[in-house]
Scaffold this motif. Structure first.
Motif, PDB file in Angstrom:
ATOM      1  N   PRO A  38       0.824  -1.211   0.000  1.00  0.00           N
ATOM      2  CA  PRO A  38       0.000   0.000   0.000  1.00  0.00           C
ATOM      3  C   PRO A  38       0.860   1.263   0.000  1.00  0.00           C
ATOM      4  O   PRO A  38       1.833   1.362   0.752  1.00  0.00           O
ATOM      5  CB  PRO A  38      -0.806  -0.120   1.291  1.00  0.00           C
ATOM      6  N   GLN A  39       0.545   2.221  -0.864  1.00  0.00           N
ATOM      7  CA  GLN A  39       1.306   3.453  -0.974  1.00  0.00           C
ATOM      8  C   GLN A  39       0.700   4.546  -0.101  1.00  0.00           C
ATOM      9  O   GLN A  39      -0.512   4.653   0.021  1.00  0.00           O
ATOM     10  CB  GLN A  39       1.323   3.940  -2.422  1.00  0.00           C
ATOM     11  N   LYS A  40       1.571   5.358   0.488  1.00  0.00           N
ATOM     12  CA  LYS A  40       1.085   6.524   1.202  1.00  0.00           C
ATOM     13  C   LYS A  40       0.586   7.557   0.196  1.00  0.00           C
ATOM     14  O   LYS A  40       1.102   7.669  -0.916  1.00  0.00           O
ATOM     15  CB  LYS A  40       2.203   7.130   2.058  1.00  0.00           C
ATOM     16  N   LYS A  41      -0.421   8.313   0.599  1.00  0.00           N
ATOM     17  CA  LYS A  41      -0.964   9.321  -0.294  1.00  0.00           C
ATOM     18  C   LYS A  41      -0.087  10.575  -0.289  1.00  0.00           C
ATOM     19  O   LYS A  41       0.521  10.923   0.713  1.00  0.00           O
ATOM     20  CB  LYS A  41      -2.385   9.703   0.124  1.00  0.00           C
ATOM     21  N   ASN A  42      -0.049  11.244  -1.418  1.00  0.00           N
ATOM     22  CA  ASN A  42       0.683  12.495  -1.547  1.00  0.00           C
ATOM     23  C   ASN A  42      -0.245  13.676  -1.263  1.00  0.00           C
ATOM     24  O   ASN A  42      -1.465  13.542  -1.278  1.00  0.00           O
ATOM     25  CB  ASN A  42       1.257  12.625  -2.956  1.00  0.00           C
ATOM     26  N   VAL A  43       0.359  14.852  -1.046  1.00  0.00           N
ATOM     27  CA  VAL A  43      -0.417  16.071  -0.769  1.00  0.00           C
ATOM     28  C   VAL A  43       0.116  17.213  -1.622  1.00  0.00           C
ATOM     29  O   VAL A  43       1.314  17.514  -1.599  1.00  0.00           O
ATOM     30  CB  VAL A  43      -0.342  16.479   0.714  1.00  0.00           C
ATOM     31  N   LEU A  44      -0.768  17.857  -2.366  1.00  0.00           N
ATOM     32  CA  LEU A  44      -0.472  19.099  -3.077  1.00  0.00           C
ATOM     33  C   LEU A  44      -1.406  20.172  -2.520  1.00  0.00           C
ATOM     34  O   LEU A  44      -2.625  20.061  -2.634  1.00  0.00           O
ATOM     35  CB  LEU A  44      -0.685  18.948  -4.583  1.00  0.00           C
ATOM     36  N   PHE A  45      -0.823  21.187  -1.924  1.00  0.00           N
ATOM     37  CA  PHE A  45      -1.589  22.294  -1.339  1.00  0.00           C
ATOM     38  C   PHE A  45      -1.353  23.517  -2.214  1.00  0.00           C
ATOM     39  O   PHE A  45      -0.224  23.972  -2.363  1.00  0.00           O
ATOM     40  CB  PHE A  45      -1.112  22.559   0.091  1.00  0.00           C
TER      41      PHE A  45
END
Length: 538
Positions: A38-45
């Motif tokens: 399972p991959q960790k989710k990325n964040v674009l703010f």
């Protein structure tokens, strides 16, 4: 010769190396091998500066064109009652980083604004002297970036910071990489290279700042796409000085003509005129330049195959500039704009796209603020929440999934005058009710926002018990967190202030009307050569 068990062990290792999902059936053995862990989710703010609630074509603006932002809104949960935590930039940005309301973290005005007797030098002849405020993001806070770093994220910042001088820059608060973020609140070299920014190298003369920041963000993502990342793209746009290309100015001048150019574009507010119409072709072009850059970063995510695994947050730090600064836009039907205590000053574009959550709701009218984004992001990427840090924010994950949120009170504290004409005041919103307390004369205003988004009808006298109850709750909170308040100016002279206001209502208003029509003339040219660059993507 290998035994049967050894044979199956060899096969299993080969399958795991090839990352192929298969079911292997053998005597007394049934094994399922998954393609990848399972991959960790990325964040674009994505944070826009001074971007108003109605500065988007999807909000039915007939002037601005924002196709990329519009598309993001379609793919997101849109919070129709989304708010910045302040009417000006630095306090709102600190709330995003800390999950706290402004009175609690102590940055209550834009960093650099004068306080106390220094305020007199502004020549406003005001009744009050604004209190001191914290001028660096307090180091004892665990910022959103630091929280994500603790969860294994690579962290990146690009653009406007404005949360303190050197020693309190992005790299001092959890960001591994900082491009263009330092103490300034506006782009020191404008929107075309040379940028005159100590944290951003110049490449090509005339390069567009918004696109450059988007490209730097895309480069970081490409280098870090094999591990979880937190990329914070904080545009200087659409803050003044407003600039665009000649082509875009021409495009929006023609749109203004098609819409019908009014003879008058302003109305007088309490301290300053307020823009009443969206027809500034320079600002229109700047908005579209920024939207182009938003499109670039979003398409880069898709091209890298990361769009399905990246949380995208989009918002602004305060309302559109309708007064003071560059008088760029109108927020109507919302009242006021940046710097004001009214909805036009604090209500924002506020979208959250979590592509892995099925059946997300398209829009909600639950009131939320920038302080909620800290716990929401942690919750959506399955990181550990920090309730002792993001004490004023709540996770909105359940709202995105279609559930309700328990009614709560939202607090704003701005004991300052600022540059745009707002009054020193504090605000409490609870459900449909919004109460404003003014520090000059201690009066209160009460509005029913479900019936009166334009805040035209003060109903405090008809609802004295409710007004008193909300006032008590407001000051219980402010006093408990050690909020600072303005004090009377012993040198105040009513005649001097009235002379100043009369001058603003005549000379300043007349000058603004002349300048508004001047930039709509076919032979208009800016005072410098910023639009001489044609390398931006028109």
């Amino acid at each position: 010769m290998a035994t049967l068990a050894q044979y199956y062990t060899i096969i299993l290792k080969k399958i795991m190396r090839s990352c192929t999902k298969l079911a292997i059936l053998a005597p007394l053995l049934f094994v399922t091998v998954c393609s990848k862990p399972p991959q960790k989710k990325n964040v674009l703010f994505i944070l826009i500066d001074d971007f108003g609630y109605n500065d988007m074509s999807f909000r039915n603006s007939s002037f601005y064109e924002t196709p990329n932002i519009d598309q993001l809104a379609k793919e997101s949960t849109v919070f129709n009652e989304g708010y910045a935590n302040s009417r000006v930039c630095s306090p709102s940005r600190a709330s995003i980083m800390t999950g706290k309301f402004t009175a609690r973290h102590g940055i209550t005005d834009w960093i650099g604004a004068p306080t106390g007797k220094e305020w007199r030098k502004k020549g406003r002849f005001s009744k009050l002297l604004p209190p001191k405020y914290i001028k660096n993001l307090p180091i004892e806070n665990i910022t959103l970036a630091e929280a994500l770093k603790q969860s294994g994220y690579s962290t990146f910042f690009a653009g406007k910071w404005h949360l303190g001088e050197e020693g309190s820059w992005p790299e001092d608060h959890g960001f591994d990489i900082n491009i263009a973020g330092f103490g300034a609140g506006s782009p020191p070299g404008g929107y075309f290279s040379p940028f005159n920014n100590p944290k951003l190298k110049d490449n090509i003369e005339g390069e567009n700042l918004s696109m450059r920041l988007a490209e730097e963000t895309a480069k970081f993502i490409k280098k870090n796409k094999e591990k979880p990342f937190f990329a914070f793209l904080s545009f200087y746009a659409v803050h003044g000085p407003i600039q665009t290309t000649q082509n875009k100015w021409q495009k929006y001048r023609e749109k203004a003509k098609e819409n019908g150019i009014r003879n008058s574009g302003y109305a007088m507010g309490h301290f300053l005129p307020i823009r009443q119409v969206q027809d500034n072709p320079i600002y229109g072009g700047l908005v579209e330049n920024m939207d182009d850059a938003v499109g670039h970063i979003l398409s880069s995510l898709e091209e890298m195959g990361l769009d399905k695994n990246t949380l995208v947050v989009f918002t602004s730090d305060n309302g559109g500039v309708a007064s003071g600064d560059n008088y760029s836009t109108s927020n109507l039907p919302l009242r006021g704009g940046k710097g004001y205590q009214f909805e036009g000053g604090i209500k924002e574009p506020y979208f959250i796209k979590a592509p892995w959550i099925k059946n997300t709701i398209k829009e909600t009218n639950i009131p939320v603020t920038g302080a909620d984004l800290y716990p929401t992001i942690l919750d959506l990427v399955d990181a550990k929440l920090m309730p002792e840090q993001h004490i004023d924010g709540l996770s909105l994950k359940s709202v995105i999934q279609g559930d309700s949120l328990e009614e709560r009170s939202l607090i704003w504290h701005y004991p300052h005058y600022g540059n745009q004409g707002g009054e020193p005041s504090s605000i409490i919103r609870k459900g449909k009710w919004k109460m404003i307390h003014y520090y000059e004369d201690k009066r209160n205003e009460l509005y029913n926002l479900e019936q009166d988004q334009a805040e035209k009808n003060d109903i405090s006298l008809e609802n004295k018990a409710l007004t008193k109850s909300m006032l008590n709750e407001l000051f219980n909170y402010l006093d408990n967190v050690g909020a600072k308040y303005p004090v009377k100016d012993s040198s105040y002279d009513q005649n001097l202030e009235q002379n100043y206001l009369n001058k603003i209502a005549t000379e300043k208003l007349r000058h603004l009307e002349i300048e508004r029509l001047k930039i709509l003339e076919p032979n208009f040219k800016p005072n410098n050569d910023w639009w001489g660059s044609q390398i931006t993507k028109d």
